[in-house]
Design an enzyme around this catalytic site. Structure first.
Site, PDB file in Angstrom:
ATOM      1  N   CYS A  88       0.859  -1.245   0.170  1.00  0.00           N
ATOM      2  CA  CYS A  88       0.012  -0.291   0.183  1.00  0.00           C
ATOM      3  C   CYS A  88       0.601   1.382  -0.115  1.00  0.00           C
ATOM      4  O   CYS A  88       1.110   1.645  -0.992  1.00  0.00           O
ATOM      5  CB  CYS A  88      -1.356  -0.169   0.952  1.00  0.00           C
ATOM      6  SG  CYS A  88      -1.971   1.445   0.651  1.00  0.00           S
ATOM      7  N   HIS A 135      -3.735  -4.919   0.066  1.00  0.00           N
ATOM      8  CA  HIS A 135      -3.411  -5.370   1.176  1.00  0.00           C
ATOM      9  C   HIS A 135      -3.012  -6.932   1.747  1.00  0.00           C
ATOM     10  O   HIS A 135      -4.289  -7.903   2.424  1.00  0.00           O
ATOM     11  CB  HIS A 135      -4.200  -4.782   2.910  1.00  0.00           C
ATOM     12  CG  HIS A 135      -3.596  -3.660   2.748  1.00  0.00           C
ATOM     13  ND1 HIS A 135      -3.173  -2.921   3.808  1.00  0.00           N
ATOM     14  CD2 HIS A 135      -4.704  -2.593   1.956  1.00  0.00           C
ATOM     15  CE1 HIS A 135      -2.574  -1.468   3.749  1.00  0.00           C
ATOM     16  NE2 HIS A 135      -4.757  -1.442   2.672  1.00  0.00           N
ATOM     17  N   GLU A 155      -1.403  -8.472   3.511  1.00  0.00           N
ATOM     18  CA  GLU A 155      -1.298  -9.139   5.108  1.00  0.00           C
ATOM     19  C   GLU A 155      -2.730  -9.168   5.545  1.00  0.00           C
ATOM     20  O   GLU A 155      -2.947  -9.750   7.194  1.00  0.00           O
ATOM     21  CB  GLU A 155      -0.652  -7.988   5.895  1.00  0.00           C
ATOM     22  CG  GLU A 155      -1.383  -7.226   6.311  1.00  0.00           C
ATOM     23  CD  GLU A 155      -1.690  -6.149   5.030  1.00  0.00           C
ATOM     24  OE1 GLU A 155      -2.814  -5.193   5.528  1.00  0.00           O
ATOM     25  OE2 GLU A 155      -1.438  -6.181   3.961  1.00  0.00           O
TER      26      GLU A 155
END
Length: 257
Positions: free
Chosen positions: A117, A225, A227
């Site tokens: 990001c 994202h 994660e």
């Protein structure tokens, strides 16, 4: 989780600076810390945003990887020659002072790098590229922001596909030609920096992932994202496994010296 066959790699995570009450703090999000620990099989180390007082060479000599996280803040437009931000835009100059030279040094030194990001934006700026500050206001572009009023699970839901560059780094990692991703950003890549290769694009043509061309090690940056609940997504898990493997290889090489 990466199977451990050697020393546990040490992965640096540069912090954001946030004021809590009367005091500034150096912080990193739990989801990034856990993705490094559990997804990449590495030991996370939060790096304070100390800017020029940080000895980058000494730091990188101790690290086996570098994860550049997302953040609510935007890269300051003066860093890439852009127009002034609109009023109320959150910036983090201490982070910029730390991450931009750190990224350049990591790429030069061949330290494995995964940027997410804000991280993809920092990589692009660090290598000489430019950014859009408010993608949602550009003709023909999607609104890539999430609704902050919605539950976090909805904010991070996968909302659009990205097309992966055939034969590229990301296509090889995921084994796919297209994947679906979440979208939680207003700032994004405008002009891609020299030395970066496009790895994924959104349906509106926005660059969603890049890699460092001819990198000595893993060097990938992603606008979405991965994660977020990475263990629930095969594509995200594969990204962190590949990053962890590169970090483990560097750890083993450093241990052999």
């Amino acid at each position: 989780m990466i199977a451990k066959t050697g020393p546990t790699p040490l992965v640096g995570i540069p912090a954001c600076v946030r004021r809590m009450g009367a005091h500034p703090f150096h912080i990193a999000g739990d989801k990034y810390v856990r993705a490094v620990s559990e997804g990449a099989g590495a030991l996370p180390l939060v790096i304070p945003a100390l800017g020029a007082s940080l000895d980058i060479g000494d730091l990188l000599g101790r690290l086996d990887g570098l994860l550049i996280t997302g953040s609510p803040s935007n890269v300051e437009p003066a860093r890439y020659g852009g127009p002034s931000s609109v009023a109320g835009t959150l910036h983090d100059p201490e982070r910029d002072d730390t991450t931009l030279p750190l990224i350049r040094a990591a790429v030069s030194a061949g330290v494995p790098l995964l940027a997410i990001c804000r991280g993809i934006q920092e990589l692009n700026v660090a290598l000489g590229g430019t950014l859009h500050q408010r993608v949602q206001e550009l003709p023909g572009k999607l609104d890539h922001r999430a609704d902050d009023e919605r539950p976090v699970e909805e904010q991070y839901a996968k909302v659009h596909p990205v097309s992966l560059t055939p034969g590229g780094v990301l296509a090889r990692i995921t084994g796919a030609a297209e994947i679906r991703v979440n979208s939680i950003h207003a700032q994004a890549i405008d002009r891609v920096a020299d030395g970066l290769s496009v790895e994924a694009v959104a349906p509106d043509g926005l660059v969603e992932a890049v890699s460092v061309t001819g990198a000595a090690s893993f060097a990938l940056a992603i606008q979405w994202h991965p994660e977020w609940r990475f263990w629930e997504c095969a594509d995200s898990s594969a990204i962190f496994r590949a990053f962890g493997t590169a970090c483990a290889d560097r750890a083993a090489s450093r241990a052999a010296l």
